[in-house]
Design a protein around this motif. Structure first.
Motif, PDB file in Angstrom:
ATOM      1  N   ASP A   1       0.816  -1.215   0.000  1.00  0.00           N
ATOM      2  CA  ASP A   1       0.000   0.000   0.000  1.00  0.00           C
ATOM      3  C   ASP A   1       0.852   1.269   0.000  1.00  0.00           C
ATOM      4  OD1 ASP A   1       0.952  -0.416   2.550  1.00  0.00           O
ATOM      5  OD2 ASP A   1      -0.905   0.140   3.571  1.00  0.00           O
ATOM      6  N   ARG A   2       2.166   1.145   0.218  1.00  0.00           N
ATOM      7  CA  ARG A   2       2.970   2.369   0.297  1.00  0.00           C
ATOM      8  C   ARG A   2       4.333   2.267  -0.363  1.00  0.00           C
ATOM      9  NH1 ARG A   2       0.582   6.541   0.484  1.00  0.00           N
ATOM     10  NH2 ARG A   2       2.292   7.679   1.433  1.00  0.00           N
ATOM     11  N   THR A   3       4.826   1.058  -0.649  1.00  0.00           N
ATOM     12  CA  THR A   3       6.180   0.891  -1.162  1.00  0.00           C
ATOM     13  C   THR A   3       6.187   0.786  -2.675  1.00  0.00           C
ATOM     14  OG1 THR A   3       6.811  -0.270   0.865  1.00  0.00           O
ATOM     15  CG2 THR A   3       8.279  -0.483  -1.013  1.00  0.00           C
TER      16      THR A   3
ATOM     17  N   ALA B   1       2.233   1.188  -5.806  1.00  0.00           N
ATOM     18  CA  ALA B   1       1.553   1.106  -4.506  1.00  0.00           C
ATOM     19  C   ALA B   1       1.018   2.464  -4.088  1.00  0.00           C
ATOM     20  CB  ALA B   1       2.527   0.576  -3.447  1.00  0.00           C
ATOM     21  N   ILE B   2       1.829   3.484  -4.266  1.00  0.00           N
ATOM     22  CA  ILE B   2       1.401   4.839  -3.908  1.00  0.00           C
ATOM     23  C   ILE B   2       0.191   5.248  -4.746  1.00  0.00           C
ATOM     24  CG2 ILE B   2       2.080   7.273  -3.983  1.00  0.00           C
ATOM     25  CD1 ILE B   2       4.940   6.305  -3.279  1.00  0.00           C
ATOM     26  N   ALA B   3       0.246   4.953  -6.050  1.00  0.00           N
ATOM     27  CA  ALA B   3      -0.870   5.307  -6.938  1.00  0.00           C
ATOM     28  C   ALA B   3      -2.142   4.550  -6.555  1.00  0.00           C
ATOM     29  CB  ALA B   3      -0.491   5.014  -8.386  1.00  0.00           C
ATOM     30  N   ALA B   4      -2.006   3.254  -6.247  1.00  0.00           N
ATOM     31  CA  ALA B   4      -3.170   2.446  -5.870  1.00  0.00           C
ATOM     32  C   ALA B   4      -3.770   2.937  -4.557  1.00  0.00           C
ATOM     33  CB  ALA B   4      -2.770   0.976  -5.754  1.00  0.00           C
ATOM     34  N   PHE B   5      -2.906   3.263  -3.595  1.00  0.00           N
ATOM     35  CA  PHE B   5      -3.386   3.749  -2.301  1.00  0.00           C
ATOM     36  C   PHE B   5      -4.092   5.096  -2.456  1.00  0.00           C
ATOM     37  CE2 PHE B   5      -2.845   5.985   1.772  1.00  0.00           C
ATOM     38  CZ  PHE B   5      -3.353   5.041   2.655  1.00  0.00           C
TER      39      PHE B   5
ATOM     40  N   ILE C   1      25.859  17.570  -3.255  1.00  0.00           N
ATOM     41  CA  ILE C   1      24.736  16.634  -3.242  1.00  0.00           C
ATOM     42  C   ILE C   1      24.132  16.612  -1.840  1.00  0.00           C
ATOM     43  CG2 ILE C   1      24.018  14.230  -3.518  1.00  0.00           C
ATOM     44  CD1 ILE C   1      24.757  15.464  -6.120  1.00  0.00           C
ATOM     45  N   TYR C   2      22.819  16.746  -1.784  1.00  0.00           N
ATOM     46  CA  TYR C   2      22.104  16.701  -0.508  1.00  0.00           C
ATOM     47  C   TYR C   2      21.200  15.474  -0.550  1.00  0.00           C
ATOM     48  CZ  TYR C   2      23.753  21.495  -0.744  1.00  0.00           C
ATOM     49  OH  TYR C   2      24.544  22.614  -0.903  1.00  0.00           O
ATOM     50  N   GLU C   3      21.677  14.385   0.047  1.00  0.00           N
ATOM     51  CA  GLU C   3      20.963  13.110  -0.030  1.00  0.00           C
ATOM     52  C   GLU C   3      19.948  12.952   1.093  1.00  0.00           C
ATOM     53  OE1 GLU C   3      22.844   9.396  -1.568  1.00  0.00           O
ATOM     54  OE2 GLU C   3      24.678  10.431  -0.983  1.00  0.00           O
ATOM     55  N   MET C   4      18.812  12.392   0.721  1.00  0.00           N
ATOM     56  CA  MET C   4      17.770  12.056   1.685  1.00  0.00           C
ATOM     57  C   MET C   4      17.353  10.617   1.438  1.00  0.00           C
ATOM     58  SD  MET C   4      15.398  15.466   1.528  1.00  0.00           S
ATOM     59  CE  MET C   4      16.112  17.102   1.807  1.00  0.00           C
ATOM     60  N   ASN C   5      16.896   9.945   2.455  1.00  0.00           N
ATOM     61  CA  ASN C   5      16.408   8.588   2.282  1.00  0.00           C
ATOM     62  C   ASN C   5      15.097   8.583   1.505  1.00  0.00           C
ATOM     63  OD1 ASN C   5      18.470   7.129   3.644  1.00  0.00           O
ATOM     64  ND2 ASN C   5      17.619   7.764   5.610  1.00  0.00           N
ATOM     65  N   TYR C   6      14.654   7.380   1.113  1.00  0.00           N
ATOM     66  CA  TYR C   6      13.356   7.242   0.466  1.00  0.00           C
ATOM     67  C   TYR C   6      12.271   7.769   1.395  1.00  0.00           C
ATOM     68  CZ  TYR C   6       9.318   5.101  -1.789  1.00  0.00           C
ATOM     69  OH  TYR C   6       8.108   4.886  -2.404  1.00  0.00           O
ATOM     70  N   ILE C   7      11.374   8.594   0.865  1.00  0.00           N
ATOM     71  CA  ILE C   7      10.342   9.251   1.673  1.00  0.00           C
ATOM     72  C   ILE C   7       8.977   8.713   1.274  1.00  0.00           C
ATOM     73  CG2 ILE C   7       9.333  11.470   2.347  1.00  0.00           C
ATOM     74  CD1 ILE C   7      11.969  12.785   1.372  1.00  0.00           C
ATOM     75  N   ASP C   8       8.250   8.138   2.233  1.00  0.00           N
ATOM     76  CA  ASP C   8       6.903   7.653   1.919  1.00  0.00           C
ATOM     77  C   ASP C   8       5.813   8.449   2.636  1.00  0.00           C
ATOM     78  OD1 ASP C   8       7.179   6.778   4.487  1.00  0.00           O
ATOM     79  OD2 ASP C   8       7.046   4.642   4.033  1.00  0.00           O
TER      80      ASP C   8
ATOM     81  N   ASN D   1       6.215   5.132 -17.238  1.00  0.00           N
ATOM     82  CA  ASN D   1       4.795   5.182 -17.550  1.00  0.00           C
ATOM     83  C   ASN D   1       4.266   6.598 -17.302  1.00  0.00           C
ATOM     84  OD1 ASN D   1       2.101   4.606 -17.992  1.00  0.00           O
ATOM     85  ND2 ASN D   1       1.811   3.572 -16.052  1.00  0.00           N
ATOM     86  N   LEU D   2       3.801   6.861 -16.115  1.00  0.00           N
ATOM     87  CA  LEU D   2       3.303   8.180 -15.741  1.00  0.00           C
ATOM     88  C   LEU D   2       3.842   8.457 -14.334  1.00  0.00           C
ATOM     89  CD1 LEU D   2       1.128  10.113 -17.237  1.00  0.00           C
ATOM     90  CD2 LEU D   2      -0.300   9.574 -15.282  1.00  0.00           C
ATOM     91  N   PRO D   3       5.082   8.941 -14.228  1.00  0.00           N
ATOM     92  CA  PRO D   3       5.745   9.037 -12.919  1.00  0.00           C
ATOM     93  C   PRO D   3       4.969   9.869 -11.906  1.00  0.00           C
ATOM     94  CG  PRO D   3       7.297   9.439 -14.711  1.00  0.00           C
ATOM     95  CD  PRO D   3       5.936   9.419 -15.324  1.00  0.00           C
ATOM     96  N   ASN D   4       4.729   9.295 -10.729  1.00  0.00           N
ATOM     97  CA  ASN D   4       4.090  10.044  -9.651  1.00  0.00           C
ATOM     98  C   ASN D   4       4.871  11.292  -9.303  1.00  0.00           C
ATOM     99  OD1 ASN D   4       1.975   8.158  -9.218  1.00  0.00           O
ATOM    100  ND2 ASN D   4       3.297   6.901  -7.941  1.00  0.00           N
ATOM    101  N   THR D   5       6.200  11.201  -9.409  1.00  0.00           N
ATOM    102  CA  THR D   5       7.055  12.315  -8.997  1.00  0.00           C
ATOM    103  C   THR D   5       6.784  13.585  -9.800  1.00  0.00           C
ATOM    104  OG1 THR D   5       8.751  11.325 -10.417  1.00  0.00           O
ATOM    105  CG2 THR D   5       8.929  10.930  -8.050  1.00  0.00           C
ATOM    106  N   ILE D   6       6.519  13.442 -11.085  1.00  0.00           N
ATOM    107  CA  ILE D   6       6.235  14.626 -11.911  1.00  0.00           C
ATOM    108  C   ILE D   6       4.931  15.277 -11.467  1.00  0.00           C
ATOM    109  CG2 ILE D   6       5.687  15.455 -14.236  1.00  0.00           C
ATOM    110  CD1 ILE D   6       7.608  13.456 -15.367  1.00  0.00           C
ATOM    111  N   VAL D   7       3.916  14.454 -11.240  1.00  0.00           N
ATOM    112  CA  VAL D   7       2.623  14.981 -10.791  1.00  0.00           C
ATOM    113  C   VAL D   7       2.782  15.702  -9.458  1.00  0.00           C
ATOM    114  CG1 VAL D   7       0.250  14.412 -10.224  1.00  0.00           C
ATOM    115  CG2 VAL D   7       1.448  13.099 -11.971  1.00  0.00           C
ATOM    116  N   GLU D   8       3.519  15.081  -8.545  1.00  0.00           N
ATOM    117  CA  GLU D   8       3.724  15.660  -7.218  1.00  0.00           C
ATOM    118  C   GLU D   8       4.439  16.999  -7.307  1.00  0.00           C
ATOM    119  OE1 GLU D   8       4.142  11.219  -5.166  1.00  0.00           O
ATOM    120  OE2 GLU D   8       5.915  12.438  -5.611  1.00  0.00           O
ATOM    121  N   ALA D   9       5.496  17.043  -8.113  1.00  0.00           N
ATOM    122  CA  ALA D   9       6.250  18.290  -8.266  1.00  0.00           C
ATOM    123  C   ALA D   9       5.380  19.389  -8.870  1.00  0.00           C
ATOM    124  CB  ALA D   9       7.484  18.046  -9.131  1.00  0.00           C
ATOM    125  N   MET D  10       4.656  19.055  -9.924  1.00  0.00           N
ATOM    126  CA  MET D  10       3.805  20.047 -10.577  1.00  0.00           C
ATOM    127  C   MET D  10       2.734  20.574  -9.637  1.00  0.00           C
ATOM    128  SD  MET D  10       3.139  18.810 -14.463  1.00  0.00           S
ATOM    129  CE  MET D  10       4.374  19.049 -15.735  1.00  0.00           C
ATOM    130  N   ALA D  11       2.149  19.679  -8.846  1.00  0.00           N
ATOM    131  CA  ALA D  11       1.109  20.114  -7.912  1.00  0.00           C
ATOM    132  C   ALA D  11       1.658  21.108  -6.895  1.00  0.00           C
ATOM    133  CB  ALA D  11       0.507  18.912  -7.189  1.00  0.00           C
TER     134      ALA D  11
END
Length: 421
Positions: A10-12, A16-20, A298-305, A328-338
């Protein structure tokens, strides 16, 4: 209407993020949606974790073992392909029996086998399958690259170390073909126009119901916020222009980090005045190579859920760069644009559907680090930033908001219910 959304987690991961998010969007719009997963990460009471313990782990390992043995003990793509030879029959669960609609998403890694999917189809319940990659209509791969064998039948798979005429890809492809033509209809949904186009080429899906619906996003969480405040909160510098790159696994070759590094090297050499004020924020599984690959800090961060934390990261940067080589349709682009952040990406997959060139972002020539550098420079030095930012936000709200996505899916559900009567 009772809808059961089925996904490995449901989150990984992006699927999973899109389905949730869809599950949550449906509930927010009055639909009695439930979610069934193998790996539960959220605390949502309407998400049910499949019971099984060690049995579920063995199902995943059994699948890898068969791939390894068939590949003559080679580890090539051992975790990059799926054969769905092991899984759990969910048709016996009360949650399944109570549902009016079964909505499959990403169900790999030993969650559902092809026999389990056949049982779901044979149950007589309407089945909707959202495709987050190409696996539903290829033999064993999630992304086929330049291979088009799936348009006829898979064989001699380039993703296997020892391909042959009747290799794993051939055998799995034939089994998938049999499921589709079992006399039951599956309603397929692609997350992008690009993926729909690829699906229509596959002989597996010939004559099947097929459409595309973009992934949903909560635009009240992913929304513009004060950049200075976000940088202070995250410990990022105020005196630099910041690029953002993110992936669950940043070292994945398909995500194209090498092209981003090359683009940054070009900017450093040709535009030193710009380069000395640049930094790159990276979120995902940390990779020690990154510091050597980039000429900028470089400013590294861990995976963020956590979505709120993720929105803070987007709002702290100036530009989001996605150098994916196939997506396909990256969630990251949608998130950034929003969040009002302009995006730069290659002309590949579903990315051109999301980024309108020089309007809300920049589409670079495929695999051109030179043009990727042009896009970064355009986003940082030549645009009316506030105008492009507003364009990005408006597009995200109008196209990917929860109400829009849930309305599209309700139409598919209603059509599937009518056809099943």
């Amino acid at each position: 209407m009772k809808v059961l959304i089925v996904n490995t987690s449901d989150r990984t991961g992006g699927a999973a993020i899109a389905a949730f998010r869809l599950f949550r969007a449906l509930r927010n719009n009055g639909v009695d949606a439930r979610m069934l997963v193998r790996d539960k990460k959220s605390d949502d009471p309407f998400v049910t974790q499949l019971k099984g313990g060690m049995k579920l782990k063995w199902q995943f390992l059994r699948e890898r073992l068969v791939i390894w043995l068939n590949n003559r003990f080679s580890k090539k793509n051992l975790f990059g392909v799926d054969i769905a030879n092991s899984g759990t029959d969910i048709t016996r669960l009360d949650l399944f029996k109570e549902a009016d609609i079964i909505h499959l998403h990403w169900v790999n890694q030993g969650f559902l086998s092809l026999n389990d999917i056949r049982a779901i189809v044979d149950s007589g319940k309407p089945v909707v399958w959202t495709m987050h990659d190409m696996w539903a209509f290829t033999g064993i791969c999630h992304y086929s690259g330049d291979c088009l064998k799936y348009s006829n039948y898979c064989h001699n798979c380039p993703q296997l170390e020892h391909p042959s005429k009747k290799d794993l890809s051939y055998r799995v492809f034939q089994k998938k073909y049999g499921i589709q033509y079992s006399g039951r209809r599956i309603y397929y949904v692609a997350c992008s126009r690009w993926l729909e186009q690829q699906a229509r080429k596959s002989s597996i899906l010939t004559g099947m119901m097929l459409t595309n619906i973009p992934n949903a996003i909560d635009t009240s969480v992913f929304c513009p916020a004060d950049r200075k405040a976000m940088r202070d909160k995250l410990g990022l510098p105020q005196d630099k222009k910041l690029l953002l790159f993110g992936s669950m696994k940043v070292s994945d070759k398909r995500k194209g980090v090498d092209y981003l590094a090359s683009a940054c090297q070009q900017i450093w050499k040709q535009f030193p005045a710009v380069g000395k004020n640049l930094g790159v924020v990276v979120f995902g599984k940390k990779d020690e190579r990154l510091a050597q690959m980039f000429p900028f800090p470089i400013y590294e961060m861990n995976y963020i859920d956590d979505e709120k934390k993720l929105a803070e990261v987007y709002n702290a940067v100036d530009l989001f760069v996605t150098p994916s080589l196939q997506d396909n349709l990256p969630n990251t682009i949608v998130e950034a644009m929003a969040c009002g952040i302009p995006c730069v990406g290659f002309n590949v997959g579903g990315i051109p559907q999301m980024i309108e060139h020089r309007h809300n972002g920049y589409i670079a020539g495929y695999k051109s680090a030179f043009d990727l550098a042009n896009g970064i420079l355009w986003g940082l030095t030549t645009i009316d930033y506030d105008s492009v930012s507003r364009n990005a936000r408006l597009y995200a709200v109008e196209t990917y908001s929860e109400s829009v996505a849930s309305a599209h899916y309700l139409k598919v559900y209603e059509e599937a219910l009518k056809a099943s009567k």
